[in-house]
Motif scaffolding. Structure first.
Motif, PDB file in Angstrom:
ATOM      1  N   GLY A 134      40.360  55.353  66.989  1.00  0.00           N
ATOM      2  CA  GLY A 134      39.326  56.384  66.958  1.00  0.00           C
ATOM      3  C   GLY A 134      37.909  55.866  67.048  1.00  0.00           C
ATOM      4  O   GLY A 134      36.990  56.472  66.498  1.00  0.00           O
ATOM      5  N   GLY A 135      37.702  54.758  67.722  1.00  0.00           N
ATOM      6  CA  GLY A 135      36.350  54.222  67.858  1.00  0.00           C
ATOM      7  C   GLY A 135      35.893  53.377  66.693  1.00  0.00           C
ATOM      8  O   GLY A 135      34.713  52.989  66.626  1.00  0.00           O
ATOM      9  N   ASN A 136      36.781  53.057  65.762  1.00  0.00           N
ATOM     10  CA  ASN A 136      36.417  52.175  64.652  1.00  0.00           C
ATOM     11  C   ASN A 136      36.118  50.772  65.179  1.00  0.00           C
ATOM     12  O   ASN A 136      36.575  50.380  66.251  1.00  0.00           O
ATOM     13  CB  ASN A 136      37.538  52.114  63.619  1.00  0.00           C
ATOM     14  N   TYR A 137      35.378  50.009  64.403  1.00  0.00           N
ATOM     15  CA  TYR A 137      34.944  48.683  64.845  1.00  0.00           C
ATOM     16  C   TYR A 137      34.718  47.788  63.642  1.00  0.00           C
ATOM     17  O   TYR A 137      34.742  48.231  62.482  1.00  0.00           O
ATOM     18  CB  TYR A 137      33.648  48.786  65.660  1.00  0.00           C
ATOM     19  N   ALA A 138      34.473  46.516  63.921  1.00  0.00           N
ATOM     20  CA  ALA A 138      34.094  45.549  62.888  1.00  0.00           C
ATOM     21  C   ALA A 138      32.826  44.847  63.340  1.00  0.00           C
ATOM     22  O   ALA A 138      32.710  44.445  64.503  1.00  0.00           O
ATOM     23  CB  ALA A 138      35.207  44.522  62.667  1.00  0.00           C
ATOM     24  N   ILE A 139      31.859  44.724  62.421  1.00  0.00           N
ATOM     25  CA  ILE A 139      30.618  43.986  62.711  1.00  0.00           C
ATOM     26  C   ILE A 139      30.443  42.907  61.648  1.00  0.00           C
ATOM     27  O   ILE A 139      30.391  43.203  60.455  1.00  0.00           O
ATOM     28  CB  ILE A 139      29.376  44.892  62.711  1.00  0.00           C
ATOM     29  N   LEU A 140      30.342  41.680  62.100  1.00  0.00           N
ATOM     30  CA  LEU A 140      29.976  40.574  61.212  1.00  0.00           C
ATOM     31  C   LEU A 140      28.507  40.263  61.453  1.00  0.00           C
ATOM     32  O   LEU A 140      28.117  39.899  62.562  1.00  0.00           O
ATOM     33  CB  LEU A 140      30.831  39.340  61.498  1.00  0.00           C
ATOM     34  N   GLU A 141      27.686  40.419  60.412  1.00  0.00           N
ATOM     35  CA  GLU A 141      26.258  40.114  60.515  1.00  0.00           C
ATOM     36  C   GLU A 141      25.979  38.815  59.786  1.00  0.00           C
ATOM     37  O   GLU A 141      26.342  38.643  58.626  1.00  0.00           O
ATOM     38  CB  GLU A 141      25.425  41.240  59.917  1.00  0.00           C
ATOM     39  N   THR A 142      25.336  37.895  60.473  1.00  0.00           N
ATOM     40  CA  THR A 142      25.036  36.577  59.908  1.00  0.00           C
ATOM     41  C   THR A 142      23.567  36.240  60.143  1.00  0.00           C
ATOM     42  O   THR A 142      23.050  36.446  61.239  1.00  0.00           O
ATOM     43  CB  THR A 142      25.915  35.487  60.548  1.00  0.00           C
ATOM     44  N   THR A 143      22.919  35.710  59.115  1.00  0.00           N
ATOM     45  CA  THR A 143      21.526  35.281  59.233  1.00  0.00           C
ATOM     46  C   THR A 143      21.447  33.782  58.996  1.00  0.00           C
ATOM     47  O   THR A 143      22.011  33.263  58.027  1.00  0.00           O
ATOM     48  CB  THR A 143      20.631  36.007  58.217  1.00  0.00           C
ATOM     49  N   TYR A 144      20.768  33.087  59.898  1.00  0.00           N
ATOM     50  CA  TYR A 144      20.663  31.634  59.842  1.00  0.00           C
ATOM     51  C   TYR A 144      19.207  31.198  59.797  1.00  0.00           C
ATOM     52  O   TYR A 144      18.320  31.870  60.325  1.00  0.00           O
ATOM     53  CB  TYR A 144      21.284  30.995  61.088  1.00  0.00           C
TER      54      TYR A 144
END
Length: 239
Positions: A134-144
């Motif tokens: 159904g359009g679900n997703y995964a986002i991994l946000e990383t700050t360096y």
């Protein structure tokens, strides 16, 4: 006067000094333009739709970059078990978070418990199986944080890792967002070197130099007049 205010005063004073002397303050550019180095990369591999985006196209040594690696389902029927990011060796992880679909609350941000493979320069998050329907997703946000000694003109190339449940890890180590390192401009150099010049550590307790709320003995004008911007800018510009 707190540290932030002092940095602003120094930066403003540096700008005024350069304007008065006819010095141009440029935004700062990389040593060479390259249209193949872009902060957003979209592609599809093995039915996995990937979008990786950096929050800026250019960064200075010592700066920060935040990436978002988004994975969704293009074809097939599968749940996602892992999502990860390959990073340039010049980057040191500062913080991260994860956005996946939850049975309670739906799609939302949460904390990470990242795995790390230093040999691959790879960080990834593992779950029991995130729903991709159904359009679900995964986002991994990383700050360096970018290394202070990385050379201007360097291209910081990232990559993507994803693993659906029951699959082998799908890896694209150098097919992600690209950010170019540029030189600092004179103002960035001055404000970035306040610590080394003895100004960055000044805080509201430094009443001997800046006065106090009850008995002010100094002013912004005095502070500006007391800073030799010519010497600071001369050092920053190599003169």
């Amino acid at each position: 006067m707190n540290r932030t205010t002092l940095r602003r005063v120094a930066a403003a004073g540096a700008s005024v000094a350069m304007i008065a002397t006819g010095t141009t303050v440029a935004a700062g550019t990389a040593t060479a333009a390259d249209t193949t180095c872009q902060p957003t990369k979209n592609f599809t591999g093995s039915g996995i739709i990937v979008e990786q985006t950096a929050d800026k196209a250019e960064v200075v040594p010592g700066g920060t970059i935040t990436y978002q690696t988004r994975v969704s389902r293009g074809s097939g029927i599968w749940m996602l078990k892992e999502v990860g990011q390959f990073h340039d060796p010049a980057l040191a992880l500062d913080n991260s978070r994860l956005n996946v679909w939850n049975l309670i609350g739906g799609q939302k941000w949460g904390a990470t418990h990242l795995n790390n493979d230093p040999a691959k320069n790879l960080y990834w998050e593992r779950g029991g199986g995130w729903d991709m329907t159904g359009g679900n997703y995964a986002i991994l946000e990383t700050t360096y944080k970018v290394s202070d000694d990385v050379q201007p003109g360097t291209q910081l190339v990232s990559g993507v890792q994803a693993r659906p449940v029951g699959w082998d890890s799908q890896e694209w180590p150098t097919t992600g967002a690209c950010v170019t390192v540029r030189d600092k401009n004179p103002v960035e150099t001055v404000t970035g070197s306040l610590d080394s010049s003895g100004l960055g550590s000044v805080n509201t307790a430094s009443t001997g130099m800046f006065g106090s709320a009850t008995n002010p003995t100094g002013s912004v004008t005095d502070v500006i007049n007391g800073i030799d911007f010519g010497k600071i800018l001369g050092a920053a510009m190599g003169s």
